[in-house]
Scaffold this active site. Sequence first.
Site, PDB file in Angstrom:
ATOM      1  N   GLY A  11       0.384   1.871 -10.507  1.00  0.00           N
ATOM      2  CA  GLY A  11       1.764   1.791 -10.012  1.00  0.00           C
ATOM      3  C   GLY A  11       2.028   2.727  -8.850  1.00  0.00           C
ATOM      4  N   THR A  70       1.850   2.825  -4.389  1.00  0.00           N
ATOM      5  CA  THR A  70       2.399   1.925  -3.367  1.00  0.00           C
ATOM      6  C   THR A  70       1.770   0.529  -3.488  1.00  0.00           C
ATOM      7  OG1 THR A  70       2.733   3.825  -1.936  1.00  0.00           O
ATOM      8  CG2 THR A  70       2.745   1.678  -0.878  1.00  0.00           C
ATOM      9  N   SER A  80       0.146   5.048 -15.290  1.00  0.00           N
ATOM     10  CA  SER A  80       0.086   6.241 -16.118  1.00  0.00           C
ATOM     11  C   SER A  80       0.832   7.385 -15.434  1.00  0.00           C
ATOM     12  CB  SER A  80      -1.391   6.613 -16.346  1.00  0.00           C
ATOM     13  OG  SER A  80      -1.483   7.962 -16.703  1.00  0.00           O
ATOM     14  N   ALA A  94       3.711   7.073   6.493  1.00  0.00           N
ATOM     15  CA  ALA A  94       3.937   6.528   7.832  1.00  0.00           C
ATOM     16  C   ALA A  94       3.457   5.082   7.839  1.00  0.00           C
ATOM     17  CB  ALA A  94       3.169   7.340   8.867  1.00  0.00           C
ATOM     18  N   LYS A 149      10.242   4.906  13.111  1.00  0.00           N
ATOM     19  CA  LYS A 149       9.021   5.341  13.790  1.00  0.00           C
ATOM     20  C   LYS A 149       8.745   4.389  14.954  1.00  0.00           C
ATOM     21  CE  LYS A 149       4.021   5.593  13.076  1.00  0.00           C
ATOM     22  NZ  LYS A 149       2.890   5.446  12.166  1.00  0.00           N
ATOM     23  N   LEU A 170      -6.087   1.785  -2.167  1.00  0.00           N
ATOM     24  CA  LEU A 170      -7.241   2.686  -2.119  1.00  0.00           C
ATOM     25  C   LEU A 170      -8.393   2.174  -2.977  1.00  0.00           C
ATOM     26  CD1 LEU A 170      -5.211   6.025  -2.222  1.00  0.00           C
ATOM     27  CD2 LEU A 170      -6.262   4.943  -0.213  1.00  0.00           C
ATOM     28  N   GLU A 204      -4.064   5.876  11.988  1.00  0.00           N
ATOM     29  CA  GLU A 204      -3.140   4.906  12.599  1.00  0.00           C
ATOM     30  C   GLU A 204      -2.251   4.244  11.542  1.00  0.00           C
ATOM     31  OE1 GLU A 204      -2.184   3.885  15.570  1.00  0.00           O
ATOM     32  OE2 GLU A 204      -3.600   4.760  16.990  1.00  0.00           O
ATOM     33  N   THR A 218      -2.666   2.599   8.744  1.00  0.00           N
ATOM     34  CA  THR A 218      -2.978   1.185   8.521  1.00  0.00           C
ATOM     35  C   THR A 218      -3.176   0.803   7.057  1.00  0.00           C
ATOM     36  OG1 THR A 218      -5.229   1.842   9.126  1.00  0.00           O
ATOM     37  CG2 THR A 218      -3.970   0.640  10.771  1.00  0.00           C
TER      38      THR A 218
HETATM   39  C1  LIG Z   1      -4.483  11.962   3.124  1.00  0.00           C
HETATM   40  C2  LIG Z   1      -3.974  10.562   3.129  1.00  0.00           C
HETATM   41  C3  LIG Z   1      -2.939  10.218   3.994  1.00  0.00           C
HETATM   42  C4  LIG Z   1      -2.473   8.906   4.024  1.00  0.00           C
HETATM   43  N1  LIG Z   1      -1.503   8.556   4.917  1.00  0.00           N
HETATM   44  C5  LIG Z   1      -1.150   7.255   5.033  1.00  0.00           C
HETATM   45  C6  LIG Z   1      -0.159   6.841   5.951  1.00  0.00           C
HETATM   46  O1  LIG Z   1       0.460   7.647   6.638  1.00  0.00           O
HETATM   47  N2  LIG Z   1       0.118   5.533   6.032  1.00  0.00           N
HETATM   48  C7  LIG Z   1      -0.505   4.597   5.270  1.00  0.00           C
HETATM   49  O2  LIG Z   1      -0.256   3.399   5.430  1.00  0.00           O
HETATM   50  N3  LIG Z   1      -1.384   4.979   4.335  1.00  0.00           N
HETATM   51  C8  LIG Z   1      -1.721   6.257   4.202  1.00  0.00           C
HETATM   52  N4  LIG Z   1      -2.621   6.630   3.255  1.00  0.00           N
HETATM   53  C9  LIG Z   1      -3.068   5.645   2.286  1.00  0.00           C
HETATM   54  C10 LIG Z   1      -1.965   5.472   1.236  1.00  0.00           C
HETATM   55  O3  LIG Z   1      -1.703   6.710   0.633  1.00  0.00           O
HETATM   56  C11 LIG Z   1      -2.338   4.448   0.184  1.00  0.00           C
HETATM   57  O4  LIG Z   1      -2.772   3.271   0.802  1.00  0.00           O
HETATM   58  C12 LIG Z   1      -1.169   4.110  -0.686  1.00  0.00           C
HETATM   59  O5  LIG Z   1      -0.540   5.263  -1.161  1.00  0.00           O
HETATM   60  C13 LIG Z   1      -1.590   3.251  -1.847  1.00  0.00           C
HETATM   61  O6  LIG Z   1      -2.252   3.986  -2.828  1.00  0.00           O
HETATM   62  P1  LIG Z   1      -2.665   3.225  -4.157  1.00  0.00           P
HETATM   63  O7  LIG Z   1      -1.447   2.607  -4.741  1.00  0.00           O
HETATM   64  O8  LIG Z   1      -3.806   2.340  -3.845  1.00  0.00           O
HETATM   65  O9  LIG Z   1      -3.220   4.393  -5.080  1.00  0.00           O
HETATM   66  P2  LIG Z   1      -2.468   5.554  -5.919  1.00  0.00           P
HETATM   67  O10 LIG Z   1      -1.228   6.009  -5.255  1.00  0.00           O
HETATM   68  O11 LIG Z   1      -3.516   6.561  -6.212  1.00  0.00           O
HETATM   69  O12 LIG Z   1      -2.046   4.843  -7.263  1.00  0.00           O
HETATM   70  C14 LIG Z   1      -2.960   4.602  -8.304  1.00  0.00           C
HETATM   71  C15 LIG Z   1      -2.190   4.179  -9.528  1.00  0.00           C
HETATM   72  O13 LIG Z   1      -3.123   3.815 -10.541  1.00  0.00           O
HETATM   73  C16 LIG Z   1      -2.764   4.471 -11.741  1.00  0.00           C
HETATM   74  N5  LIG Z   1      -3.961   4.681 -12.546  1.00  0.00           N
HETATM   75  C17 LIG Z   1      -5.157   5.156 -12.146  1.00  0.00           C
HETATM   76  N6  LIG Z   1      -5.993   5.232 -13.191  1.00  0.00           N
HETATM   77  C18 LIG Z   1      -5.313   4.778 -14.269  1.00  0.00           C
HETATM   78  C19 LIG Z   1      -5.621   4.624 -15.649  1.00  0.00           C
HETATM   79  N7  LIG Z   1      -6.814   4.951 -16.158  1.00  0.00           N
HETATM   80  N8  LIG Z   1      -4.657   4.136 -16.458  1.00  0.00           N
HETATM   81  C20 LIG Z   1      -3.426   3.803 -15.981  1.00  0.00           C
HETATM   82  N9  LIG Z   1      -3.086   3.922 -14.698  1.00  0.00           N
HETATM   83  C21 LIG Z   1      -4.012   4.421 -13.859  1.00  0.00           C
HETATM   84  C22 LIG Z   1      -2.114   5.775 -11.284  1.00  0.00           C
HETATM   85  O14 LIG Z   1      -1.327   6.348 -12.291  1.00  0.00           O
HETATM   86  C23 LIG Z   1      -1.298   5.259 -10.108  1.00  0.00           C
HETATM   87  O15 LIG Z   1      -0.096   4.693 -10.580  1.00  0.00           O
HETATM   88  C24 LIG Z   1      -3.051   7.944   3.170  1.00  0.00           C
HETATM   89  C25 LIG Z   1      -4.046   8.320   2.269  1.00  0.00           C
HETATM   90  C26 LIG Z   1      -4.514   9.606   2.251  1.00  0.00           C
HETATM   91  C27 LIG Z   1      -5.595   9.977   1.296  1.00  0.00           C
END
Ligand SMILES: Cc1cc2nc3c(=O)[nH]c(=O)nc-3n(C[C@H](O)[C@H](O)[C@H](O)COP(=O)(O)OP(=O)(O)OC[C@H]3O[C@@H](n4cnc5c(N)ncnc54)[C@H](O)[C@@H]3O)c2cc1C
Length: 511
Positions: free
Chosen positions: A29, A31, A55, A66, A94, A343, A352, A354
């Site tokens: 849960g 982004t 979780s 961004a 932006k 991710l 950038e 993205t």
């Molecule tokens: C340093 C950095 C800077 C960034 N800056 C940008 C930016 O400016 N612009 C941009 O577009 N993107 C940026 N990104 C990328 C962006 O942060 C991610 O694409 C975005 O936040 C999506 O993350 P996510 O949802 O894939 O993962 P996460 O935010 O890590 O979410 C993972 C989810 O899975 C759940 N989960 C994991 N394991 C379990 C489990 N065993 N049981 C239950 N739940 C679980 C967690 O609780 C969480 O809810 C950046 C990334 C980094 C590392």
Amino acid sequence: MENPNRDRQGDTGSHNSGQGIQRVVIAGGGTAGWMAAAALSKTLGKVLDIRLVESDEIGTVGVGEATIPTLVTFHRLLEINEQEFMAAVKGTFKLGISFEGWRDVGEDYIHSFGVTGRDHWTAGFQHFWLKGKQCGVASDFGDYCLELKAAQENKFAHLPKNGLNYAFHMDATLYAGFLRKFSEGFGVQRIEGKIKQVNTAPKSGDITGLVLESGDVIEADLFIDCTGFRGLLIEQTLHAGYEDWSHWLPNDSAVAVQTRSVGEPIPYTRSIAREAGWQWRIPLQHRVGNGLVYCSRFVSDEVARQTLVDNIEGEMITAPRVIKFRTGTRLKHWKKNCVALGLASGFVEPLESTSIHLIQRGILRLIQMFPLTGIAQSDIDEFNQQTSFEIENIRDFIVLHYHVTNRDDTPFWRHCQRMEIPETLAHRVRLFKETGRVFRVPNELFAENSWIQVMLGQGLLPQQYHPIVNVMGEEELTLFLGQIKGKVDDAVARLPSHGDYVNQYCQASDS
Ligand SMILES: Cc1cc2nc3c(=O)[nH]c(=O)nc-3n(C[C@H](O)[C@H](O)[C@H](O)COP(=O)(O)OP(=O)(O)OC[C@H]3O[C@@H](n4cnc5c(N)ncnc54)[C@H](O)[C@@H]3O)c2cc1C
């Protein structure tokens, strides 16, 4: 209930064939998870049963604030009210990214979301600008771009016919909360709990259910892995594989910290080159997001943390937090009955902004290819091919920033300048240098103007311009350039300040 048919399915045939794909489970849960839940429930919520498991104990990555203009389109597709969204995420506008010290120490440029100048069908504006420069009648390339000049002057407004192209800065945690409310309104069921095991069918290998620590088993026909870097389903369970790009994108760490705002929010992201990486600054209504992206081969976590702390404005409101990553991409973004987003599907690096764009592209692609009965292998193959193509072009664009630089003042920058680059990028660099030409690959994210802004900004000056420019006499060229610049200046002069516009358009109730 487990589907007995699944055991008979092989790797190359269809998955869950003969069965309707009705139950979708989103694991994660952040982004990615909530964007997927929002879009799927808004478009297919009436015919799907959508659940999302997250979780609170694990939490989210907590960065990613961004964006680029495609998010405006995503929100329009979802009929999200922009003012409500902006107030909820305490957002600002932006207009581009300011790259400071990238070409050389003390030299800055902006990669804006606008269009620079006016192209002729035979040759882009850069050719006219190049001759103008040689004759001494052209000013900076950015002076011919409305978005860029508005950014420099801290101005912003919505203009008719999308006359000002923009994106958002937003609070990532608030965005997930906003989309959660939106998704629950379209029937998404949220399950709080930690996934401790992923069940698969013995023969087909398809995922059948997620086992929570509570002992509950969440079954589905299709799983969307949004579990972040860990890739719990796509990698830890299905072993989709990872293509490592750290030889082209060497940064592997970031340290992030939030600070109190000082002054008005600016309408652009700052990207400030440092000795072994770069620092971001993202202004929101209530605070500023800061971070340093770096390569641990050239700087320690402690030095990076100190560099960041020494270079922020405003009081820190969180403790600096280190995040580790490996740049690259999943070899398969969709495998069996699991699609990875965010991710979990890979990480190019945030230079950038993205990643959120790639999440949204993955979601829209999935919706366009959403299976009615069985999952066709041809859909999986098409999805993977389109996704890889898209990411590789973005990768090249980002590598460009590191490689084409005059900086050789530290081991990190010397490494970037001398490293091998993908041949696809090497060709583009040669083409621009030798001829001033740039061609957008069909369906790639960054248009010609983005490539040109960054190539010129990084110090790559073409050796020649297109002969069409010589059809214009010097006087005509002066007039042509002057008219464009004049229009830009007039339009910028009429815009309100960004801070004032945010306050009247979308001020958060508690900002
Ligand atoms: C340093 C950095 C800077 C960034 N800056 C940008 C930016 O400016 N612009 C941009 O577009 N993107 C940026 N990104 C990328 C962006 O942060 C991610 O694409 C975005 O936040 C999506 O993350 P996510 O949802 O894939 O993962 P996460 O935010 O890590 O979410 C993972 C989810 O899975 C759940 N989960 C994991 N394991 C379990 C489990 N065993 N049981 C239950 N739940 C679980 C967690 O609780 C969480 O809810 C950046 C990334 C980094 C590392």
